[in-house]
Write an enzyme that holds these catalytic residues in place. Sequence first.
Site, PDB file in Angstrom:
ATOM      1  N   GLY A 152     -20.940  -5.571 -45.498  1.00 30.47           N
ATOM      2  CA  GLY A 152     -19.675  -4.852 -45.303  1.00 30.47           C
ATOM      3  C   GLY A 152     -18.922  -4.817 -46.624  1.00 30.47           C
ATOM      4  N   ARG A 153     -17.601  -4.682 -46.524  1.00 33.96           N
ATOM      5  CA  ARG A 153     -16.810  -4.508 -47.750  1.00 33.96           C
ATOM      6  C   ARG A 153     -16.850  -5.745 -48.640  1.00 33.96           C
ATOM      7  NH1 ARG A 153     -12.566  -1.703 -43.817  1.00 33.96           N
ATOM      8  NH2 ARG A 153     -13.302  -3.503 -42.656  1.00 33.96           N
ATOM      9  N   ILE A 154     -16.831  -6.939 -48.042  1.00 30.76           N
ATOM     10  CA  ILE A 154     -16.869  -8.158 -48.866  1.00 30.76           C
ATOM     11  C   ILE A 154     -18.282  -8.359 -49.418  1.00 30.76           C
ATOM     12  CG2 ILE A 154     -16.510 -10.660 -48.898  1.00 30.76           C
ATOM     13  CD1 ILE A 154     -14.405 -10.247 -46.665  1.00 30.76           C
ATOM     14  N   ARG A 174     -26.759  -5.166 -40.049  1.00 28.92           N
ATOM     15  CA  ARG A 174     -27.038  -4.564 -38.743  1.00 28.92           C
ATOM     16  C   ARG A 174     -27.686  -3.190 -38.942  1.00 28.92           C
ATOM     17  NH1 ARG A 174     -21.775  -3.468 -35.560  1.00 28.92           N
ATOM     18  NH2 ARG A 174     -21.414  -3.082 -37.751  1.00 28.92           N
ATOM     19  N   ILE A 233     -19.449 -17.956 -46.327  1.00 28.09           N
ATOM     20  CA  ILE A 233     -18.003 -17.675 -46.385  1.00 28.09           C
ATOM     21  C   ILE A 233     -17.628 -16.776 -45.204  1.00 28.09           C
ATOM     22  CG2 ILE A 233     -17.644 -17.979 -48.855  1.00 28.09           C
ATOM     23  CD1 ILE A 233     -17.858 -14.868 -49.080  1.00 28.09           C
ATOM     24  N   ALA A 234     -18.505 -16.738 -44.188  1.00 29.75           N
ATOM     25  CA  ALA A 234     -18.284 -15.805 -43.077  1.00 29.75           C
ATOM     26  C   ALA A 234     -17.461 -16.467 -41.979  1.00 29.75           C
ATOM     27  CB  ALA A 234     -19.624 -15.317 -42.558  1.00 29.75           C
ATOM     28  N   ARG A 235     -18.110 -17.171 -41.102  1.00 33.33           N
ATOM     29  CA  ARG A 235     -17.444 -17.867 -40.005  1.00 33.33           C
ATOM     30  C   ARG A 235     -18.305 -19.045 -39.582  1.00 33.33           C
ATOM     31  NH1 ARG A 235     -13.231 -16.115 -40.826  1.00 33.33           N
ATOM     32  NH2 ARG A 235     -11.784 -15.025 -39.471  1.00 33.33           N
ATOM     33  N   GLU A 264     -14.429 -25.909 -36.791  1.00 32.75           N
ATOM     34  CA  GLU A 264     -13.440 -26.331 -37.795  1.00 32.75           C
ATOM     35  C   GLU A 264     -12.039 -26.402 -37.185  1.00 32.75           C
ATOM     36  OE1 GLU A 264     -14.246 -22.920 -40.466  1.00 32.75           O
ATOM     37  OE2 GLU A 264     -12.153 -22.353 -40.181  1.00 32.75           O
ATOM     38  N   HIS A 282     -12.043 -23.591 -45.647  1.00 35.24           N
ATOM     39  CA  HIS A 282     -11.741 -22.200 -45.245  1.00 35.24           C
ATOM     40  C   HIS A 282     -10.637 -21.604 -46.136  1.00 35.24           C
ATOM     41  CE1 HIS A 282     -11.883 -19.269 -41.602  1.00 35.24           C
ATOM     42  NE2 HIS A 282     -11.622 -18.617 -42.723  1.00 35.24           N
ATOM     43  N   ILE A 283     -10.934 -21.552 -47.447  1.00 37.47           N
ATOM     44  CA  ILE A 283      -9.919 -21.077 -48.405  1.00 37.47           C
ATOM     45  C   ILE A 283     -10.402 -19.866 -49.206  1.00 37.47           C
ATOM     46  CG2 ILE A 283      -8.733 -23.293 -48.655  1.00 37.47           C
ATOM     47  CD1 ILE A 283     -10.370 -23.685 -51.308  1.00 37.47           C
TER      48      ILE A 283
HETATM   49  C1  DGY Z   1     -10.332 -13.931 -42.703  1.00 39.58           C
HETATM   50  O1  DGY Z   1      -9.500 -13.135 -43.126  1.00 39.58           O
HETATM   51  O2  DGY Z   1     -11.054 -13.688 -41.737  1.00 39.58           O
HETATM   52  C2  DGY Z   1     -10.417 -15.235 -43.410  1.00 39.58           C
HETATM   53  O3  DGY Z   1     -11.559 -15.926 -43.056  1.00 39.58           O
HETATM   54  C3  DGY Z   1      -9.179 -16.067 -43.087  1.00 39.58           C
HETATM   55  O4  DGY Z   1      -9.254 -16.455 -41.760  1.00 39.58           O
END
Ligand code: DGY
Length: 329
Positions: A152-154, A174, A233-235, A264, A282-283
């Site tokens: 995606g964009r990130i 996907r 860095i997703a979830r 978390e 989560h920063i």
């Molecule tokens: C987001 O924007 O989804 C970052 O993970 C902050 O929660």
Amino acid sequence: MQKILVARPIFPDVIDRLKQYFDVDWNNGETLSADALKARLADKDGALTMGEPIDAAVLAAAPRLRVVSNMAVGYNNFDMPAFNAANVLGTNTPDVLNETTADFGWALMMAAARRMTESEHFLRAGKWSKWSFDMFLGADIHGSTLGVIGMGRIGQAIARRARGFNMRVIYHNRSRVAPEIEAELNAEYRSKEALLKEADHVVLVLPYVPANHHTIGAAELALMKPTATLTNIARGGIVDDAALAEALRTRQIAAAGLDVFEGEPSVHPALLTVDNVVLTPHIASASEGTRRAMANLAAENLIAALGEGPRAGQPPNPINPDVMGKARS
Ligand code: DGY
């Protein structure tokens, strides 16, 4: 005046902005329990959240609620079928965090590959007594193969940075991205399995939906190179953290960088016992400028969705725009 809840501490000037339009109930303290959240939402027309779970039970306890604005691009804390059933609008804060989050993905990946926190702990512990040719040998980033899962964009912002490091870029998504984006990023599509076998550095940037639960588990880790790194860095929940801790302990993969965790702010205890992982709370989007942009966009979404301000009725980031204009049910 309509009433809103701001569920967590946030920049005070954003509260001042919201007070121009609303009667604001600001929880500028500890995270609200589920029951406290329901009680505070009982008389509210809107809410600004930062990851609080909002499901059918919460919506039922808030009969006036018409919009919930999440200060995050991810909105897996929203039960969207429940939002749709109740005609409640959800909004999020995409785009403003793309570059900052991509920067951080790179920082984590590089720190993991070059063993930065592991070697810093060694130094701080007073264990550095001599220079040695084989001290903290890591993996190169330049000239290696970057594997992005979630283009995606990130993901695209991460892939774009690879050019400066002369990396090959492969990705899994996907669905394939447009040919012109593949060409711009010089990125080749792979199945997930092929990517895991081929990549030197795997970065996860896909949204959390139930279908993505444990996208990376023991079977996937077994496909990766023993020299490879994994960055999430997703979830939380996209990686099976217990399986990852075991793969790190046994050096099935070389290292990992994790900013998000299953359950978390709790972290799987086994991850805390392995050296070859860089852990951050989560920063990824936490630069001053980007968090301000996210907070202001969340406020803008709430103001507009509740029919106030210059964009009244046209929030910039509706997740389920079909419910707009429908009576609350
Ligand atoms: C987001 O924007 O989804 C970052 O993970 C902050 O929660």
